[in-house]
Scaffold this active site. Structure first.
Site, PDB file in Angstrom:
ATOM      1  CD  GLU A   1      -3.067  -1.051   2.353  1.00 27.92           C
ATOM      2  OE1 GLU A   1      -3.950   0.086   2.072  1.00 27.92           O
ATOM      3  OE2 GLU A   1      -3.490  -1.795   3.242  1.00 27.92           O
TER       4      GLU A   1
ATOM      5  CG  HIS B   1       8.301 -28.697   7.238  1.00 23.60           C
ATOM      6  ND1 HIS B   1       8.438 -29.374   7.891  1.00 23.60           N
ATOM      7  CD2 HIS B   1       8.148 -27.417   8.250  1.00 23.60           C
ATOM      8  CE1 HIS B   1       8.926 -29.216   9.274  1.00 23.60           C
ATOM      9  NE2 HIS B   1       8.445 -28.033   9.407  1.00 23.60           N
TER      10      HIS B   1
ATOM     11  CE  LYS C   1     -11.832  -0.280   0.515  1.00 27.41           C
ATOM     12  NZ  LYS C   1     -11.417   0.358   1.827  1.00 27.41           N
TER      13      LYS C   1
HETATM   14  C1  F6R Z   1      -5.769   2.082   3.920  1.00 33.98           C
HETATM   15  C2  F6R Z   1      -5.684   0.470   4.099  1.00 33.98           C
HETATM   16  C3  F6R Z   1      -6.884  -0.670   4.228  1.00 33.98           C
HETATM   17  C4  F6R Z   1      -8.086  -0.297   4.560  1.00 33.98           C
HETATM   18  C5  F6R Z   1      -8.840  -1.642   4.199  1.00 33.98           C
HETATM   19  C6  F6R Z   1      -9.723  -1.451   5.045  1.00 33.98           C
HETATM   20  O1  F6R Z   1      -5.241   2.811   4.831  1.00 33.98           O
HETATM   21  O2  F6R Z   1      -4.764   0.388   5.121  1.00 33.98           O
HETATM   22  O3  F6R Z   1      -6.223  -1.633   3.906  1.00 33.98           O
HETATM   23  O4  F6R Z   1      -7.480  -0.249   6.136  1.00 33.98           O
HETATM   24  O5  F6R Z   1      -9.525  -1.491   2.333  1.00 33.98           O
HETATM   25  O6  F6R Z   1     -11.043  -0.500   5.445  1.00 33.98           O
HETATM   26  P1  F6R Z   1     -11.505   0.169   6.615  1.00 33.98           P
HETATM   27  O7  F6R Z   1     -10.011  -0.225   7.029  1.00 33.98           O
HETATM   28  O8  F6R Z   1     -11.983   1.302   6.714  1.00 33.98           O
HETATM   29  O9  F6R Z   1     -12.137  -1.088   6.858  1.00 33.98           O
END
Ligand code: F6R
Length: 346
Positions: free
Chosen positions: A233, A249, A343
């Protein structure tokens, strides 16, 4: 180019600030944990649901508390819960935004199964749902920062709460003092202005490689997985995590495929002085075997005596490495366009 110039050019939303703030975040997270009340009784297992930077919390918790946890802890990173979730289950939904659909789905499923429920979030739908349900507990953490830079808020309050529920033991005050001191030292040492910056040097070796990050259970394997995610990320790099002894293993054989590409890969061992002695030996032997097939192996270990200090310092140190990798690659560590696009599209 000077690293300060790279910070100015690529760190457009000041990700560095979250790293600098890490020791203060740890302190604030401990206070939050001390304030988190609410009883749950007759619990014989804990399931933790969450994704990405929030979901890693389950692994961090299970690894850190391994030696004094009185009930099993399991992470779930998808939409549904196993049949084992029942009235004797504590289900903890962790989502920084509160809007991650997998986590919302798990929270609802846990309600249907009659589990005790806690939401850890900075807002969003999960917060609303928890507020509407008189039986759900809610821990609200400060908003406005990336989930992956919020590990202390997501993880530390739970340790203190589980301690009060008599399900685990939180670090004592000496360990906390040591941890905060060591974190402050690291923050100074690894700042871009630092004269000799070992995290930047390490990033210099790793930023143009595919990195294989090897930890061991219980303490450093979840940190290796977290570092992989931070590489993905923050630095937009491909990286892979695995753990000893398991990789002895299987994965150790896979290195043969890479024999002709030794320049493309590097290995980082995440070590801890309290590793099982046989695991220490396994790291040595693995280094001999794998060392012939990769460009190099680096070792990272936490600092301090206490488990808390070793764990939190290794976490922060790793974050700096991924941060500098981002800058050396010309990437903005805050930007996560494809994650956000997905998303929106789903
Ligand atoms: C962004 C990040 C992502 C979010 C993931 C879930 O910094 O680390 O991996 O954590 O998309 O979103 P949340 O944390 O808001 O449930």
């Amino acid at each position: 180019m000077q690293i300060e110039h790279l910070v100015a050019e690529h760190d457009r939303t000041n990700f560095l600030n979250w790293l600098r703030d890490f020791p203060q975040q740890v302190e604030a997270a401990i206070e939050l944990g001390e304030q988190l009340d609410g009883r749950v009784d007759n619990i014989n297992k804990i399931y933790i649901g969450g994704m990405g930077g929030s979901g890693i919390t389950g692994d961090l918790l299970a690894g850190f508390l391994y030696e004094n946890l009185r009930v099993p802890v399991r992470s779930i990173r998808h939409y549904s819960l196993p049949a084992a979730v029942d009235r004797q289950t504590l289900f903890i939904a962790i989502s920084y935004s509160g809007n991650t659909e997998e986590t919302v789905s798990l929270f609802k499923a846990a309600g249907r199964a009659g589990a005790a429920r806690l939401v850890v979030s900075s807002g969003g739908e999960l917060t609303e749902q928890a507020e509407l349900d008189p039986d759900s507990l809610l821990l609200t953490i400060p908003s406005g920062q990336p989930p992956r830079a919020s590990a202390p808020y997501l993880f530390i309050p739970l340790i203190y709460w589980l301690d009060r529920l008599d399900l685990a033991r939180a670090p004592g005050s000496d360990a906390v003092t040591e941890t905060l001191e060591e974190l402050e030292k690291i923050t100074e040492e690894l700042a871009p202005s630092g004269a000799e910056n070992p995290a930047l040097s390490l990033a210099g070796r790793l930023h143009d490689k595919i990195n294989l990050l090897y930890g061991s259970q219980p303490l450093t394997a979840p940190l290796a997985l977290r570092l992989k995610n931070q590489f993905n990320e923050n630095a937009k790099m491909m990286a892979f995590a695995n753990e000893l002894p398991e990789l002895n293993h299987n994965e150790i054989m896979g290195w043969r495929q890479l024999a002709d590409e030794t320049d493309s890969y590097r290995v980082v061992f995440l070590r801890d002085f309290a590793e099982h002695p046989r695991v220490q030996k396994r790291f040595d032997i693995t280094a001999e075997i794998v060392g012939e097939q990769v460009q190099g192996i680096d070792q990272l270990a936490g600092r301090g005596e206490s488990r808390f200090s070793r764990f939190m310092t290794l976490m922060l140190y790793s974050d700096y490495v991924s941060y500098y990798c981002a800058l050396l690659r010309g990437e903005d560590p805050s930007e996560i366009e494809s994650i956000e696009l997905l998303k929106r599209l789903i």
